[in-house]
Design an enzyme around this catalytic site. Structure first.
Site, short mmCIF file in Angstrom:
data_model
loop_
_atom_site.label_atom_id
_atom_site.label_comp_id
_atom_site.label_asym_id
_atom_site.label_seq_id
_atom_site.Cartn_x
_atom_site.Cartn_y
_atom_site.Cartn_z
N GLU A 164 0.79 -1.24 0.00
CA GLU A 164 0.00 0.00 0.00
C GLU A 164 0.82 1.29 0.00
OE1 GLU A 164 -3.11 -0.10 2.96
OE2 GLU A 164 -4.20 -1.61 1.84
N GLU B 191 -6.05 -8.16 0.07
CA GLU B 191 -6.75 -7.78 1.29
C GLU B 191 -8.20 -7.47 0.95
OE1 GLU B 191 -4.99 -4.72 3.73
OE2 GLU B 191 -2.96 -5.49 3.48
#
Ligand SMILES: *[C@@H]1O[C@H](CO)[C@@H](O)[C@H](O)[C@H]1NC(C)=O
Ligand SMILES: *[C@@H]1O[C@H](CO)[C@@H](O)[C@H](O)[C@H]1NC(C)=O
Ligand SMILES: *[C@@H]1O[C@H](CO)[C@@H](O)[C@H](O)[C@H]1NC(C)=O
Ligand SMILES: *[C@@H]1O[C@H](CO)[C@@H](O)[C@H](O)[C@H]1NC(C)=O
Ligand SMILES: *[C@@H]1O[C@H](CO)[C@@H](O)[C@H](O)[C@H]1NC(C)=O
Ligand SMILES: *[C@@H]1O[C@H](CO)[C@@H](O)[C@H](O)[C@H]1NC(C)=O
Ligand SMILES: *[C@@H]1O[C@H](CO)[C@@H](O)[C@H](O)[C@H]1NC(C)=O
Ligand SMILES: *[C@@H]1O[C@H](CO)[C@@H](O)[C@H](O)[C@H]1NC(C)=O
Length: 464
Positions: free
Chosen positions: A216, A326
């Site tokens: 991320e 995720e």
């Protein structure tokens, strides 16, 4: 996992519209025709995984019990406790939060892969950084357990020097300083090199099937896409110099899978390739917990999931093999340590919705035909201190709103339509009573009762 989704939504809408031009989808119901176990193309199993979140890199909302002090991230927790105190607290946590029992329970749930987040300080920490090191032996033990149980492993550099996103999940809340100093990238590359050298040793049996360069990354004026790609190029080279077949996983930086079509980190931008690089996989996180995609009406969420599903099944866009690394069942607010209060609602209605939301995403992130970008998924996360209902996979299994064997398609409740999305109009209602207990300890109650019964019987026999 905190995101700016505007671009993603914009880009995915456009690309999706292009992708489905001319391809009509019929709404007729169709039983799941492609097995969930085998990738249709025959190149390996579909990944059905969970993250081991909050373990070797802690996050306060996952394990508030570690964070008695007023600190919000691992950097400050350790600054507060001092290296000695922090090491002792974290050693206890590393040794107990995930045990072999957890790995067995993961296996029994039909899952076949683990994504293991770690911080750079597991390999390289400086004296002037408060972090402590000592995670590595636990990582090795985890990989050994995975090997024994037949689970594959994706290693994920979740925290990079300087922080790549300024969030708690990187270890340090605040500035995104990763790109501000080349020594940060150099240190990260050394960690990636270490992981590749270590886990390609034959003794690990090849269970580590991929290494994710950076979790991320949050781009901005001070962390540009060009800088990120420069790091991806160096990271891919670093790994492939050690092992030419290791899968290099790159995070999409929230720009959506389609942005990365035909991306090859080893060719410069000027000679854009027309083919996706070998052994490159993409990770695109899909959340409905964060702005602006949180608090949406259920039908909009389901429609959005179906849109993502079609994108991940589009074989003609040049999207690299893609995991959804995720996702969760949270659709309200971002998590925090007190959000376990929502567990008190155990209603049939809630469990019915969770089951639909789970199966919609399961279908969306699983390929249903050959040559699709989709190669599988990792749920975030296996457990939390309080097993928050929307984030704890094991809670879902115990309560029955996540299938008890996700690898067995006949345990699924919802039919799948021709377009690959679930039929959300199907009349399913969760059982009146949730499965066994609500938390880890109460789920183990039946065992204690059994022991108690056996002991009582033994005492009675002795007395007689
Ligand atoms: C980069 O980081 C290193 C190590 O912290 C430090 O010695 C160096 O001064 C930094 N360089 C810049 C330009 O900030
Ligand atoms: C990787 O780093 C760990 C922790 O410092 C160390 O124990 C291990 O030997 C290193 N492995 C390799 C292959 O360098
Ligand atoms: C890379 O990923 C593919 C697809 O998941 C898998 O079949 C392959 O075994 C992986 N490669 C390695 C070296 O683990
Ligand atoms: C990879 O290996 C090549 C050839 O030995 C070398 O030129 C290059 O610098 C290496 N790249 C990295 C990032 O280690
Ligand atoms: C799904 O995709 C369609 C077609 O591009 C678009 O009109 C719609 O707004 C999308 N829905 C959501 C919720 O993103
Ligand atoms: C944490 O969650 C609780 C309960 O949902 C909420 O009242 C509170 O405002 C949240 N705190 C933060 C900092 O988001
Ligand atoms: C799959 O689930 C069905 C329905 O619960 C069960 O009858 C069957 O034995 C399961 N198959 C496997 C291979 O576990
Ligand atoms: C759904 O099924 C339940 C019983 O399982 C039934 O009572 C209800 O009427 C059904 N609803 C619809 C819309 O078919």
């Amino acid at each position: 996992m905190w995101t700016h989704h505007e671009l993603l939504v914009f880009l995915s809408t456009i690309t999706y519209a292009l992708a489905i031009l001319g391809s009509a989808s019929s709404p007729t119901r169709n039983p799941l025709s492609v097995s969930l176990t085998k990738r249709a193309a025959g190149d390996g199993e579909v990944i059905r995984g969970v993250n081991l979140g909050g373990w070797l890199l802690t996050e306060k909302w996952i394990t508030p019990s570690l964070y008695e002090s007023d600190t919000e991230d691992e950097w400050h927790l350790c600054a507060d406790l001092g290296k000695k105190g922090c090491l002792s607290r974290l050693e206890d946590h590393w040794g107990s939060f995930f045990t072999r029992d957890d790995f067995e329970e993961i296996k029994e749930a039909g899952l076949n892969s683990l994504r293991i987040p770690i911080g750079y300080w597991a390999v390289d920490v400086r004296d002037d950084e408060p972090y402590v090191t000592g995670q590595y032996p636990y990582l090795i033990r985890a990989v050994n357990w995975a090997q024994e149980l037949g689970l594959s492993v994706l290693l994920d550099l979740h925290g990079a020097p300087g922080s790549q996103n300024g969030q708690d999940n990187s270890g340090l809340i605040g500035e995104v300083s990763f790109p501000s100093n080349t020594s940060n990238a150099d240190r990260a590359l050394n960690v990636l090199k270490n992981l590749t050298e270590e886990f390609t040793k034959s003794e690990y049996g090849g269970v580590v099937t991929g290494i994710e360069l950076l979790n991320e990354p949050r781009l901005s004026d001070t962390f540009t896409m060009a800088e990120l790609k420069q790091f991806y190029t160096a990271g891919a080279e670093t790994i492939w110099n050690v092992s030419s077949t290791m899968n290099v996983t790159i995070h999409d930086a929230f720009w959506g899978p389609q942005y990365w079509a035909n991306y090859d980190p080893t060719s410069s931008a000027s000679t854009a390739s027309t083919e996706t690089a070998q052994h490159l996989t993409l990770d695109s996180h899909q959340y409905y917990a964060f702005e602006p995609l949180n608090d949406l009406p259920h039908d909009v969420i389901l429609e959005s999931i179906c849109n993502v599903s079609k994108l991940l099944k589009s074989s003609n866009l040049g999207i690299p093999p893609t995991i959804v690394g995720e996702w969760s069942l949270e659709t309200g607010s971002a998590p925090n340590s007190t959000s376990s209060s929502q567990n008190r609602d155990n209603s049939q209605a809630k469990r019915t919705w969770f089951r639909l939301l789970f199966e919609s995403q399961l279908a969306a992130y699983t390929p249903n035909g050959p040559n699709q970008p989709s190669i599988g998924w990792y749920y975030w996360t296996w457990k939390t201190d309080y097993d928050i209902d929307t984030w704890s996979y094991r809670r879902g299994v115990r309560q029955g709103y996540i299938p008890s064997d996700v690898g067995n398609s006949s345990t699924l409740a919802f039919p799948i339509l021709d377009d690959g999305c679930v039929d959300s109009s199907y009349n399913y209602t969760a059982p009146r009573n949730p499965g066994s207990g609500a938390t880890g300890s109460s789920a183990r109650m039946p065992l204690s009762w059994t022991i108690l019964a056996v002991l009582t019987l033994a005492i009675m026999i002795i007395l007689i």
